[in-house]
Design an enzyme around this catalytic site. Structure first.
Site, PDB file in Angstrom:
ATOM      1  N   TYR A 109       7.490  -9.936 -30.171  1.00 17.04           N
ATOM      2  CA  TYR A 109       8.435  -9.774 -28.736  1.00 17.04           C
ATOM      3  C   TYR A 109       7.670  -9.064 -27.531  1.00 17.04           C
ATOM      4  O   TYR A 109       7.178  -7.806 -27.731  1.00 17.04           O
ATOM      5  CB  TYR A 109       9.624  -8.880 -28.709  1.00 17.04           C
ATOM      6  CG  TYR A 109      10.608  -9.111 -27.139  1.00 17.04           C
ATOM      7  CD1 TYR A 109      10.619 -10.105 -26.513  1.00 17.04           C
ATOM      8  CD2 TYR A 109       9.891  -8.362 -26.949  1.00 17.04           C
ATOM      9  CE1 TYR A 109      11.190  -9.717 -25.582  1.00 17.04           C
ATOM     10  CE2 TYR A 109      10.218  -7.681 -25.930  1.00 17.04           C
ATOM     11  CZ  TYR A 109      11.209  -8.399 -24.741  1.00 17.04           C
ATOM     12  OH  TYR A 109      11.834  -8.592 -23.414  1.00 17.04           O
ATOM     13  N   GLU A 197       7.689 -10.915 -19.354  1.00 12.59           N
ATOM     14  CA  GLU A 197       8.368 -11.442 -21.128  1.00 12.59           C
ATOM     15  C   GLU A 197       7.529 -12.057 -21.441  1.00 12.59           C
ATOM     16  O   GLU A 197       7.631 -13.283 -20.484  1.00 12.59           O
ATOM     17  CB  GLU A 197       9.702 -11.065 -20.863  1.00 12.59           C
ATOM     18  CG  GLU A 197      10.617 -11.207 -21.993  1.00 12.59           C
ATOM     19  CD  GLU A 197      11.844 -11.151 -21.843  1.00 12.59           C
ATOM     20  OE1 GLU A 197      12.413  -9.985 -22.369  1.00 12.59           O
ATOM     21  OE2 GLU A 197      12.134 -12.557 -22.555  1.00 12.59           O
TER      22      GLU A 197
END
Ligand code: GDP
Ligand code: MN
Length: 392
Positions: A109, A197
């Site tokens: 992530y 992101e």
């Protein structure tokens, strides 16, 4: 402002982030064509909507061959994808992205966000990607790595390496990760982003790093100087009430209640919404008409609020500082002249030129309910919605 995954991937790729080969499609036939372009049988077909959680919601599928791509694409187009992040209505699928499939070894992530507390860009990363950040924070808080960046220095080389080490990367992956981090940082800074992101950022079987998903959102206040970003807007993904308001320079957020609000100043708008709830009502929206509002802008505010079919009463609450109550009053009167308003309207004016404003309302002969204080106005609005005025 949010953009689509494929747009974010294109931007990030231009800054040097490795992304899978792929193409956009607006019909099932185009999707099949995209597969042929890739020159392989296996691909990933992904619904493009402004939301995460598409995988779980059935909006992402690894497909084999043309028939499967055509079938999955056909099943997506025109439907509304309901994910954990959307409301119950979901978001319409008008375009899909077809990309080469990757052999995933590890999912990481990576996020760049604005940390309001330190007033700086912060990197959030985890060795356990794939999950949403909220779930990660709950299920595996230990894995979350946070790093705040000094705007005078930017992202320093040593910080990027430290992050790569903490994620457990090795060998050539370290320098790849440093390159990805620097590219994301530059994209964030140079394009006035609010968020970048990549989830998941994957380590492939051959050891390379690839961004399998990408999300970017931008500072709307900076769009005037980023026309290339403003052009990426997709009104089809927005709340139609909010798009209409944005087109007219109004700050508007749609809510679930039935009391339409036309207010100046974000603070007064919040306070008014509280007062409405205290009086037993529910606001239909947050709307800030801003300072120096012309009668035209007030009129557009009425149009915006009335575009919501749930609205059963309108509350205008103005504390005029830069604004002028007489202009606001003229705007309300103009709205009555230009739009057939068949709902009760409560107006509370205070501040600059209040006497002139109130006189205009009084002498207009329009069925406007006047109130002196915010409390009175909120109560009047809650009461008025139970007694709709008779149609002419
Ligand atoms: P999101 O659910 O909206 O965040 O969409 P993602 O783009 O993150 O896709 C969801 C999941 O699909 C990912 O976490 C991956 O596990 C999987 N996925 C996406 N692309 C590929 C791919 O190329 N190959 C494989 N095997 N899985 C993929
Ligand atoms: Mn994702």
């Amino acid at each position: 402002m949010d953009i689509h995954e494929h747009q974010a991937k294109e931007i990030l790729a231009n800054f040097g982030v490795p992304v899978p080969q792929g193409g956009i499609a607006f019909t099932p036939e185009q999707a099949v064509f995209r597969l042929r372009e890739l020159g392989s049988e296996r691909c990933v077909v992904k619904a493009q909507v402004h939301s995460g959680g598409r995988g779980e919601a059935g909006g992402v599928k690894v497909c084999n061959g043309e028939a499967e791509v055509r079938e999955f694409a056909s099943s997506l187009f025109g439907t509304k994808l309901v994910t954990k992040q959307t409301d119950a209505q979901g978001k319409r699928v008008d375009r899909i992205w077809v990309e080469e499939a990757s052999q995933i070894e590890r999912e990481l992530y990576l996020g760049f966000v604005l940390d309001r507390k330190s007033e700086r860009i912060m990197i959030v990363a985890s060795g356990h990607g794939g999950m949403e950040i909220e779930d990660l924070a709950e299920e595996d808080p230990e894995s979350l790595i946070r790093m705040v960046l000094d705007p005078a220095v930017g992202l320093a080389e040593y910080q990027a390496r430290e992050l790569a080490f903490k994620l457990g990367l090795e060998g050539a992956q370290i320098s790849q990760m440093v390159a990805v981090l620097k590219a994301c940082y530059r994209a964030y800074r140079d394009m006035d982003a609010m968020m970048v992101e990549i989830n998941p950022l994957v380590v492939c079987a051959d050891g390379s790093l690839v961004a399998l998903d990408a999300k970017m959102s931008f500072d709307t206040n900076a769009l005037f100087r980023r026309p290339e970003v403003a052009n990426l807007r997709d009104p089809g993904q927005e709340d139609p009430r909010e798009s209409f308001a944005a087109d007219h320079g109004l700050a508007y957020v749609g809510l679930d209640g039935d009391i339409g609000c036309i207010i100046n100043g974000a603070g007064l708008a919040m306070a008014s919404m509280d007062m409405i709830q205290l009086a037993g009502g529910e606001p239909a929206n947050f709307l800030d008409i801003g300072g120096g509002a012309s009668p035209e802008r007030v009129c557009q505010a009425f149009r915006t609020v009335l575009s919501d079919p749930n609205v059963s009463v309108i509350l205008v609450n103005i504390f005029a500082g830069i604004n002028r109550c007489d202009w606001i009053a003229n705007g309300v009167i103009k709205a009555f002249e230009e739009i057939r308003i068949q709902l009760p309207v409560v107006v509370r004016l205070s501040g600059t030129n209040v006497e002139a404003g109130r006189r205009l309302i009084r002498e207009s002969g329009l069925p406007i309910i006047s109130a002196d204080t915010l409390e009175e106005a909120a109560k009047a609005a809650v009461q008025a919605r139970q007694q709709p005025i008779a149609a002419e």
